[in-house]
Scaffold this motif. Structure first.
Motif, PDB file in Angstrom:
ATOM      1  N   ARG A  79      50.222  51.988  50.867  1.00 53.09           N
ATOM      2  CA  ARG A  79      48.809  51.758  51.849  1.00 53.09           C
ATOM      3  C   ARG A  79      48.444  50.258  51.506  1.00 53.09           C
ATOM      4  NH1 ARG A  79      47.711  56.124  49.189  1.00 53.09           N
ATOM      5  NH2 ARG A  79      46.000  55.173  48.293  1.00 53.09           N
ATOM      6  N   LEU A  80      48.535  49.426  52.542  1.00 55.56           N
ATOM      7  CA  LEU A  80      48.324  47.836  52.249  1.00 55.56           C
ATOM      8  C   LEU A  80      47.238  47.586  53.073  1.00 55.56           C
ATOM      9  CD1 LEU A  80      51.890  46.240  52.617  1.00 55.56           C
ATOM     10  CD2 LEU A  80      50.331  46.458  50.378  1.00 55.56           C
ATOM     11  N   GLN A  81      46.183  46.540  52.718  1.00 53.56           N
ATOM     12  CA  GLN A  81      45.306  46.138  53.616  1.00 53.56           C
ATOM     13  C   GLN A  81      45.759  44.694  53.573  1.00 53.56           C
ATOM     14  OE1 GLN A  81      40.911  44.389  52.793  1.00 53.56           O
ATOM     15  NE2 GLN A  81      41.040  46.606  52.758  1.00 53.56           N
TER      16      GLN A  81
ATOM     17  N   TRP B  37      32.911  44.395  53.025  1.00 50.35           N
ATOM     18  CA  TRP B  37      34.300  44.472  52.709  1.00 50.35           C
ATOM     19  C   TRP B  37      34.494  45.660  51.579  1.00 50.35           C
ATOM     20  CZ3 TRP B  37      37.325  39.866  50.284  1.00 50.35           C
ATOM     21  CH2 TRP B  37      38.451  40.419  49.728  1.00 50.35           C
ATOM     22  N   LEU B  38      33.768  45.518  50.439  1.00 51.41           N
ATOM     23  CA  LEU B  38      33.660  46.580  49.180  1.00 51.41           C
ATOM     24  C   LEU B  38      33.484  47.873  49.873  1.00 51.41           C
ATOM     25  CD1 LEU B  38      32.338  44.658  46.621  1.00 51.41           C
ATOM     26  CD2 LEU B  38      34.574  44.883  47.020  1.00 51.41           C
ATOM     27  N   GLU B  39      32.610  48.091  50.813  1.00 52.12           N
ATOM     28  CA  GLU B  39      32.228  49.628  51.215  1.00 52.12           C
ATOM     29  C   GLU B  39      33.848  50.105  52.143  1.00 52.12           C
ATOM     30  OE1 GLU B  39      31.028  53.090  52.592  1.00 52.12           O
ATOM     31  OE2 GLU B  39      30.586  51.877  50.777  1.00 52.12           O
ATOM     32  N   HIS B  40      34.138  49.118  52.884  1.00 51.95           N
ATOM     33  CA  HIS B  40      35.478  49.453  53.687  1.00 51.95           C
ATOM     34  C   HIS B  40      36.629  49.873  52.354  1.00 51.95           C
ATOM     35  CE1 HIS B  40      38.215  49.223  56.918  1.00 51.95           C
ATOM     36  NE2 HIS B  40      39.081  48.687  56.088  1.00 51.95           N
ATOM     37  N   ASN B  41      36.699  49.156  51.393  1.00 44.83           N
ATOM     38  CA  ASN B  41      37.875  49.197  50.379  1.00 44.83           C
ATOM     39  C   ASN B  41      37.417  50.863  49.988  1.00 44.83           C
ATOM     40  OD1 ASN B  41      38.670  46.942  51.103  1.00 44.83           O
ATOM     41  ND2 ASN B  41      38.093  45.963  49.365  1.00 44.83           N
ATOM     42  N   ARG B  42      36.181  51.091  49.637  1.00 45.62           N
ATOM     43  CA  ARG B  42      36.000  52.328  49.043  1.00 45.62           C
ATOM     44  C   ARG B  42      36.344  53.291  50.101  1.00 45.62           C
ATOM     45  NH1 ARG B  42      32.896  56.320  49.717  1.00 45.62           N
ATOM     46  NH2 ARG B  42      31.756  55.438  51.328  1.00 45.62           N
ATOM     47  N   ARG B  43      36.255  53.311  51.366  1.00 48.13           N
ATOM     48  CA  ARG B  43      36.503  54.439  52.261  1.00 48.13           C
ATOM     49  C   ARG B  43      37.896  54.474  52.362  1.00 48.13           C
ATOM     50  NH1 ARG B  43      35.007  52.967  56.789  1.00 48.13           N
ATOM     51  NH2 ARG B  43      34.024  51.131  56.622  1.00 48.13           N
ATOM     52  N   THR B  44      38.598  53.384  52.470  1.00 45.59           N
ATOM     53  CA  THR B  44      39.992  53.583  52.895  1.00 45.59           C
ATOM     54  C   THR B  44      40.982  53.564  51.796  1.00 45.59           C
ATOM     55  OG1 THR B  44      40.084  51.115  52.910  1.00 45.59           O
ATOM     56  CG2 THR B  44      39.585  52.100  55.004  1.00 45.59           C
ATOM     57  N   SER B  45      40.652  53.224  50.581  1.00 43.93           N
ATOM     58  CA  SER B  45      41.541  53.340  49.400  1.00 43.93           C
ATOM     59  C   SER B  45      42.901  52.554  49.403  1.00 43.93           C
ATOM     60  CB  SER B  45      41.567  54.806  48.949  1.00 43.93           C
ATOM     61  OG  SER B  45      40.393  55.415  48.649  1.00 43.93           O
ATOM     62  N   PRO B  46      43.005  51.349  49.957  1.00 46.32           N
ATOM     63  CA  PRO B  46      44.103  50.923  49.616  1.00 46.32           C
ATOM     64  C   PRO B  46      44.776  50.442  48.524  1.00 46.32           C
ATOM     65  CG  PRO B  46      42.587  49.048  49.887  1.00 46.32           C
ATOM     66  CD  PRO B  46      41.906  50.378  50.111  1.00 46.32           C
ATOM     67  N   GLU B  47      46.222  50.592  48.553  1.00 48.10           N
ATOM     68  CA  GLU B  47      46.980  50.418  46.904  1.00 48.10           C
ATOM     69  C   GLU B  47      46.995  48.954  46.642  1.00 48.10           C
ATOM     70  OE1 GLU B  47      50.370  53.680  46.615  1.00 48.10           O
ATOM     71  OE2 GLU B  47      50.230  53.093  48.565  1.00 48.10           O
ATOM     72  N   CYS B  48      47.235  48.101  47.619  1.00 50.53           N
ATOM     73  CA  CYS B  48      47.104  46.754  47.184  1.00 50.53           C
ATOM     74  C   CYS B  48      46.453  46.266  48.452  1.00 50.53           C
ATOM     75  CB  CYS B  48      48.639  46.206  47.088  1.00 50.53           C
ATOM     76  SG  CYS B  48      48.707  44.550  46.548  1.00 50.53           S
ATOM     77  N   ILE B  49      45.798  44.957  48.155  1.00 48.55           N
ATOM     78  CA  ILE B  49      44.877  44.075  49.080  1.00 48.55           C
ATOM     79  C   ILE B  49      45.694  42.648  48.984  1.00 48.55           C
ATOM     80  CG2 ILE B  49      42.799  43.244  49.702  1.00 48.55           C
ATOM     81  CD1 ILE B  49      41.442  45.773  48.599  1.00 48.55           C
TER      82      ILE B  49
ATOM     83  N   ARG C 172      37.676  47.779  38.795  1.00 49.26           N
ATOM     84  CA  ARG C 172      38.364  49.155  39.284  1.00 49.26           C
ATOM     85  C   ARG C 172      39.978  48.929  39.154  1.00 49.26           C
ATOM     86  NH1 ARG C 172      34.992  49.216  45.240  1.00 49.26           N
ATOM     87  NH2 ARG C 172      33.134  49.513  44.052  1.00 49.26           N
ATOM     88  N   LYS C 173      40.565  47.711  38.537  1.00 46.78           N
ATOM     89  CA  LYS C 173      41.780  47.702  38.335  1.00 46.78           C
ATOM     90  C   LYS C 173      42.565  47.667  39.780  1.00 46.78           C
ATOM     91  CE  LYS C 173      42.028  48.839  33.572  1.00 46.78           C
ATOM     92  NZ  LYS C 173      40.457  48.838  33.188  1.00 46.78           N
ATOM     93  N   GLN C 174      42.171  47.123  40.523  1.00 48.86           N
ATOM     94  CA  GLN C 174      42.830  47.037  42.088  1.00 48.86           C
ATOM     95  C   GLN C 174      43.944  45.991  42.149  1.00 48.86           C
ATOM     96  OE1 GLN C 174      41.907  48.568  45.505  1.00 48.86           O
ATOM     97  NE2 GLN C 174      43.760  47.653  45.391  1.00 48.86           N
ATOM     98  N   PRO C 175      45.224  46.283  42.125  1.00 52.83           N
ATOM     99  CA  PRO C 175      46.144  44.995  42.505  1.00 52.83           C
ATOM    100  C   PRO C 175      45.621  44.645  43.730  1.00 52.83           C
ATOM    101  CG  PRO C 175      46.951  47.426  42.063  1.00 52.83           C
ATOM    102  CD  PRO C 175      45.576  47.616  42.151  1.00 52.83           C
ATOM    103  N   TRP C 176      45.964  43.120  43.768  1.00 51.48           N
ATOM    104  CA  TRP C 176      45.664  42.509  44.981  1.00 51.48           C
ATOM    105  C   TRP C 176      46.345  41.067  44.883  1.00 51.48           C
ATOM    106  CZ3 TRP C 176      42.287  37.802  45.623  1.00 51.48           C
ATOM    107  CH2 TRP C 176      41.912  37.547  44.283  1.00 51.48           C
ATOM    108  N   LEU C 177      46.435  40.485  46.205  1.00 52.92           N
ATOM    109  CA  LEU C 177      47.415  39.249  46.291  1.00 52.92           C
ATOM    110  C   LEU C 177      46.292  38.305  46.725  1.00 52.92           C
ATOM    111  CD1 LEU C 177      50.827  39.295  47.735  1.00 52.92           C
ATOM    112  CD2 LEU C 177      49.332  37.747  48.544  1.00 52.92           C
TER     113      LEU C 177
END
Length: 432
Positions: A2-4, A83-95, A115-120
């Motif tokens: 699941r990518l954003q 943006w953070l609210e959108h991330n909370r609702r969609t739960s991407p594995e990497c952004i 949240r230890k969210q992987p991102w690029l």
């Protein structure tokens, strides 16, 4: 996976990457700002799009005030919250974060760290350099220096914190080293233009018939943002100099905001000046708009060359038209123009004079102009293939997600084998 893919600006080639990644089996949420005016890409689903692709426009709930420091900061803070609210609702594995304004990006960075969210970080502009230039114009040296140090620390912290960084040129990696950063997590992938969407079109087409007079004119087209990185009056200088040299030139500009209004006020001083000023055009009209031109123009101020590589040059190459750049010669985009045998001169009166001489030679030999356009398109086709580009992005995403199962999350070559005609079919549709 699941990518954003979050491209704040909504530009064309980022959307092409999302489509390709979705075709490879990734669930891709392509996020962009609904409030930012720019030349947009194809940001709605089409019947050919993979089922795993969706587009998500974000609205901050506050007006986008580009030229107000306080208003801009409030917008960015509100945008970060949306943006953070959108991330909370969609739960991407990497952004993948691209073109997101600095302080909105900093708000995301802090939340990602918690949240230890992987991102690029897909780094398109060195924001701190641009902001520092603006501070130096508006404030006394001590205040500007303190502000510059703050924004540079902020941007350096963002680069340091990203799981992986994709920079669009080696100049970015050099800047990181000057900031004292380790660059082991940095990859360089140059920008490109979507070859299937931006194709050479006839000069006489539906868009030209709707917007331009039917006259034997030399059409000089500038399409894109006119911001603080540009001197819009340089375009008027180019037109006036071309007319003074006896060239039957027309200037066409498609843009919005402060820059085009400055240009409008200037050209209104000369009633009858052959100028067509338009807002940003729909993505579907981009090939015909670029194809309607005889020469595609790019401008960039010397100070901006340290932090900006104008990607409009890449779209111009794909469109198959001669290129003219008024910009510093050391900018990577200038090298692209010269490789296509276009003209590059400094954004000064001397550069304009040289450009007019180049235009005079061009208009004498229409076959040479056709050859220059074909050379640019061939250069684009040799460099802008989405399959190898997406392969490189998947390699970076794999490093950002070291625990991901490569057999299920990354299926680049196998997915492409299942969709071998996807790119070709889209190109045929664009040409139809």
């Amino acid at each position: 996976m699941r990518l954003q893919v979050h491209d704040f600006s909504g530009h064309p080639f980022q959307a092409e990457l999302s489509r390709e990644l979705a075709a490879r089996g990734h669930a891709v949420d392509h996020v962009y700002s609904a409030q930012y005016s720019s030349g947009k890409g194809a940001l709605e689903r089409t019947p050919e799009d993979p089922a795993l692709l969706r587009f998500s426009p974000l609205d901050s709930g506050r007006p986008f005030q580009k030229y107000s420091a306080v208003g801009r900061l409030r917008f960015e803070q509100a945008y970060a919250r949306a943006w953070l609210e959108h991330n909370r609702r969609t739960s991407p594995e990497c952004i993948v974060a691209c073109n997101v304004p600095l302080f909105a990006l900093e708000g995301f960075r802090r939340a990602a760290a918690r949240r230890k969210q992987p991102w690029l970080l897909w780094h398109q502009d060195l924001f701190s350099n641009a902001i520092s230039e603006e501070l130096a114009r508006k404030f006394p040296a001590p205040v500007a220096g303190g502000g510059s140090a703050l924004v540079r620390r902020t941007e350096a912290g963002i680069v340091r914190s990203a799981s992986q960084v994709v920079a669009i040129g080696e100049e970015f990696r050099n800047a990181y080293r000057k900031w004292g950063l380790d660059t082991g997590h940095v990859s360089v992938i140059p920008n490109w233009a979507p070859l299937a969407e931006i194709v050479p079109r006839p000069r006489s087409n539906a868009w030209a018939a709707a917007h331009l007079p039917e006259r034997p004119e030399l059409r000089l087209l500038y399409a894109g943002t006119l911001g603080r990185k540009h001197n819009p009056l340089l375009l008027a200088d180019l037109l006036r100099s071309a007319l003074a040299a006896g060239l039957p030139a027309r200037l066409i500009v498609a843009s919005e905001g402060e820059g085009i209004e400055m240009l409008r006020a200037d050209v209104m001083k000369d009633p009858g000046l052959p100028v067509t000023l338009l807002p940003f055009q729909p993505a579907a009209d981009l090939p015909d708009m670029l194809g309607s031109a005889d020469v595609l123009v790019t401008i960039l101020e010397p100070g901006a060359s340290r932090f900006s590589i104008p990607s409009k040059v890449l779209s111009s190459l794909a469109a198959g038209r001669p290129l003219l750049g008024l910009m510093p010669e050391d900018n990577p985009a200038a090298a692209d123009i010269l490789e296509a045998q276009g003209y590059v001169g400094p954004p000064t009166a001397a550069g304009v004079s040289g450009a007019v001489g180049w235009l005079q030679n061009l208009i004498r030999d229409p076959s040479a102009a056709d050859e220059l356009g074909a050379r640019g398109r061939a250069l684009a086709e040799s460099r802008f293939g989405i399959v190898p580009i997406a392969d490189r992005f998947e390699e970076v995403l794999r490093r950002a997600m070291p625990g991901a199962d490569p057999g299920s999350a990354f299926r680049s070559r196998a997915a492409h084998a299942r969709h071998p005609g996807g790119l070709r079919r889209r190109a045929q549709n664009a040409e139809a």
